[in-house]
Motif scaffolding. Structure first.
Motif, PDB file in Angstrom:
ATOM      1  N   LEU A  73       0.443  -1.351  -0.202  1.00 34.42           N
ATOM      2  CA  LEU A  73       0.490  -0.104   0.313  1.00 34.42           C
ATOM      3  C   LEU A  73       0.444   1.185   0.059  1.00 34.42           C
ATOM      4  CD1 LEU A  73      -3.020  -0.746   2.602  1.00 34.42           C
ATOM      5  CD2 LEU A  73      -3.053  -0.158  -0.429  1.00 34.42           C
ATOM      6  N   ARG A  74       2.044   1.773   0.834  1.00 32.43           N
ATOM      7  CA  ARG A  74       2.865   2.064   0.675  1.00 32.43           C
ATOM      8  C   ARG A  74       4.535   1.954  -0.565  1.00 32.43           C
ATOM      9  NH1 ARG A  74       3.058   5.619   5.711  1.00 32.43           N
ATOM     10  NH2 ARG A  74       4.977   6.086   4.543  1.00 32.43           N
ATOM     11  N   ARG A  75       3.977   1.181  -1.324  1.00 29.88           N
ATOM     12  CA  ARG A  75       4.881   0.910  -2.265  1.00 29.88           C
ATOM     13  C   ARG A  75       5.268   2.766  -2.933  1.00 29.88           C
ATOM     14  NH1 ARG A  75       0.032  -0.133  -4.840  1.00 29.88           N
ATOM     15  NH2 ARG A  75      -0.121   0.589  -6.467  1.00 29.88           N
ATOM     16  N   ASN A  76       4.768   3.704  -3.352  1.00 29.57           N
ATOM     17  CA  ASN A  76       5.598   5.056  -3.343  1.00 29.57           C
ATOM     18  C   ASN A  76       6.444   5.715  -2.752  1.00 29.57           C
ATOM     19  OD1 ASN A  76       4.472   4.036  -5.930  1.00 29.57           O
ATOM     20  ND2 ASN A  76       2.345   4.879  -5.379  1.00 29.57           N
ATOM     21  N   ASN A  77       5.977   5.389  -1.637  1.00 33.09           N
ATOM     22  CA  ASN A  77       6.925   5.718  -0.061  1.00 33.09           C
ATOM     23  C   ASN A  77       6.768   5.587   0.811  1.00 33.09           C
ATOM     24  OD1 ASN A  77       6.754   7.739   1.599  1.00 33.09           O
ATOM     25  ND2 ASN A  77       4.858   8.350   2.325  1.00 33.09           N
ATOM     26  N   LEU A  78       7.976   4.731   0.728  1.00 28.71           N
ATOM     27  CA  LEU A  78       8.705   3.469   1.299  1.00 28.71           C
ATOM     28  C   LEU A  78      10.371   4.476   1.886  1.00 28.71           C
ATOM     29  CD1 LEU A  78       8.758   0.490  -1.112  1.00 28.71           C
ATOM     30  CD2 LEU A  78       7.692   1.166   1.031  1.00 28.71           C
ATOM     31  N   GLU A  79      10.129   5.587   2.915  1.00 25.33           N
ATOM     32  CA  GLU A  79      10.996   6.456   3.410  1.00 25.33           C
ATOM     33  C   GLU A  79      10.997   5.900   4.783  1.00 25.33           C
ATOM     34  OE1 GLU A  79       9.050   8.293   1.140  1.00 25.33           O
ATOM     35  OE2 GLU A  79      10.600   8.740  -0.017  1.00 25.33           O
ATOM     36  N   PHE A  80      10.360   5.238   5.440  1.00 25.58           N
ATOM     37  CA  PHE A  80       9.983   5.249   6.400  1.00 25.58           C
ATOM     38  C   PHE A  80      10.861   3.724   6.625  1.00 25.58           C
ATOM     39  CE2 PHE A  80       6.945   2.470   4.613  1.00 25.58           C
ATOM     40  CZ  PHE A  80       6.800   1.284   5.802  1.00 25.58           C
ATOM     41  N   LEU A  81      10.850   3.313   6.177  1.00 28.93           N
ATOM     42  CA  LEU A  81      12.146   1.335   5.796  1.00 28.93           C
ATOM     43  C   LEU A  81      13.723   2.372   5.909  1.00 28.93           C
ATOM     44  CD1 LEU A  81      11.168  -0.341   2.978  1.00 28.93           C
ATOM     45  CD2 LEU A  81      11.001  -1.238   5.086  1.00 28.93           C
ATOM     46  N   PHE A  82      14.171   4.041   6.015  1.00 30.39           N
ATOM     47  CA  PHE A  82      15.496   4.157   5.505  1.00 30.39           C
ATOM     48  C   PHE A  82      15.859   5.395   7.774  1.00 30.39           C
ATOM     49  CE2 PHE A  82      14.791   3.329   1.984  1.00 30.39           C
ATOM     50  CZ  PHE A  82      15.969   2.404   1.099  1.00 30.39           C
ATOM     51  N   ASN A  83      14.304   5.233   7.961  1.00 28.81           N
ATOM     52  CA  ASN A  83      14.357   6.410   9.838  1.00 28.81           C
ATOM     53  C   ASN A  83      15.338   5.641  10.252  1.00 28.81           C
ATOM     54  OD1 ASN A  83      13.630   7.756  11.581  1.00 28.81           O
ATOM     55  ND2 ASN A  83      11.562   8.002  10.361  1.00 28.81           N
ATOM     56  N   LYS A  84      15.805   5.991  10.913  1.00 27.29           N
ATOM     57  CA  LYS A  84      16.909   5.132  11.910  1.00 27.29           C
ATOM     58  C   LYS A  84      15.656   5.384  13.647  1.00 27.29           C
ATOM     59  CE  LYS A  84      20.828   6.744  11.348  1.00 27.29           C
ATOM     60  NZ  LYS A  84      21.910   7.563  12.402  1.00 27.29           N
ATOM     61  N   ASN A  85      14.724   6.174  13.633  1.00 26.20           N
ATOM     62  CA  ASN A  85      14.037   5.927  14.955  1.00 26.20           C
ATOM     63  C   ASN A  85      12.801   4.257  14.410  1.00 26.20           C
ATOM     64  OD1 ASN A  85      15.030   8.539  15.732  1.00 26.20           O
ATOM     65  ND2 ASN A  85      13.636   9.485  15.339  1.00 26.20           N
ATOM     66  N   VAL A  86      12.221   3.965  13.273  1.00 29.53           N
ATOM     67  CA  VAL A  86      10.838   3.345  13.094  1.00 29.53           C
ATOM     68  C   VAL A  86      12.155   1.966  13.269  1.00 29.53           C
ATOM     69  CG1 VAL A  86       9.967   2.080  11.069  1.00 29.53           C
ATOM     70  CG2 VAL A  86      10.283   4.772  11.441  1.00 29.53           C
ATOM     71  N   TRP A  87      13.230   2.294  13.124  1.00 27.50           N
ATOM     72  CA  TRP A  87      14.072   0.707  13.356  1.00 27.50           C
ATOM     73  C   TRP A  87      14.470   0.889  14.965  1.00 27.50           C
ATOM     74  CZ3 TRP A  87      13.925  -2.892  10.185  1.00 27.50           C
ATOM     75  CH2 TRP A  87      13.664  -2.753   9.077  1.00 27.50           C
ATOM     76  N   ALA A  88      14.250   1.674  15.720  1.00 24.90           N
ATOM     77  CA  ALA A  88      15.077   1.684  17.247  1.00 24.90           C
ATOM     78  C   ALA A  88      13.517   1.100  17.335  1.00 24.90           C
ATOM     79  CB  ALA A  88      15.343   2.484  17.209  1.00 24.90           C
TER      80      ALA A  88
END
Length: 97
Positions: A73-88
């Motif tokens: 659903l978010r295939r056009n906006n995947l910047e959250f995969l590169f966010n350090k806070n999301v991974w933490a």
């Protein structure tokens, strides 16, 4: 007999004792307990085999399906995969389990 179903053991010699009656309502429905009762009164050993528990693999499959669906659903906006806070935050959540 106070309840049904009831298992009765008739010994080869002598009269049945009170302990030769197994009432499921009183003593429980556990397969291990019933197998032990049979083994105590006879020479028959009953091996109880439990079916495998598929809850873990099903839950993992569901989780992967949800993650895949959200990524689709978010295939056009995947910047959250590169966010350090999301991974933490995801690492902290997984560590607590």
């Amino acid at each position: 007999m106070n309840s049904a179903p009831t298992f009765l053991h008739f010994p080869s010699k002598g009269k049945p004792r009170r302990s030769d009656t197994y009432e499921l309502q009183v003593k429980g429905f556990s397969a291990e307990q019933l197998a032990r009762w049979v083994a105590d009164r006879t020479d028959v050993q009953i091996r109880v085999i439990r079916p495998p528990n598929y809850a873990g693999p099903l839950l993992l499959g569901f989780l992967l399906a949800v993650i895949g669906g959200l990524a689709y659903l978010r295939r056009n906006n995947l910047e959250f995969l590169f966010n350090k806070n999301v991974w933490a935050i995801s690492a902290l959540v997984l560590e607590q389990q």
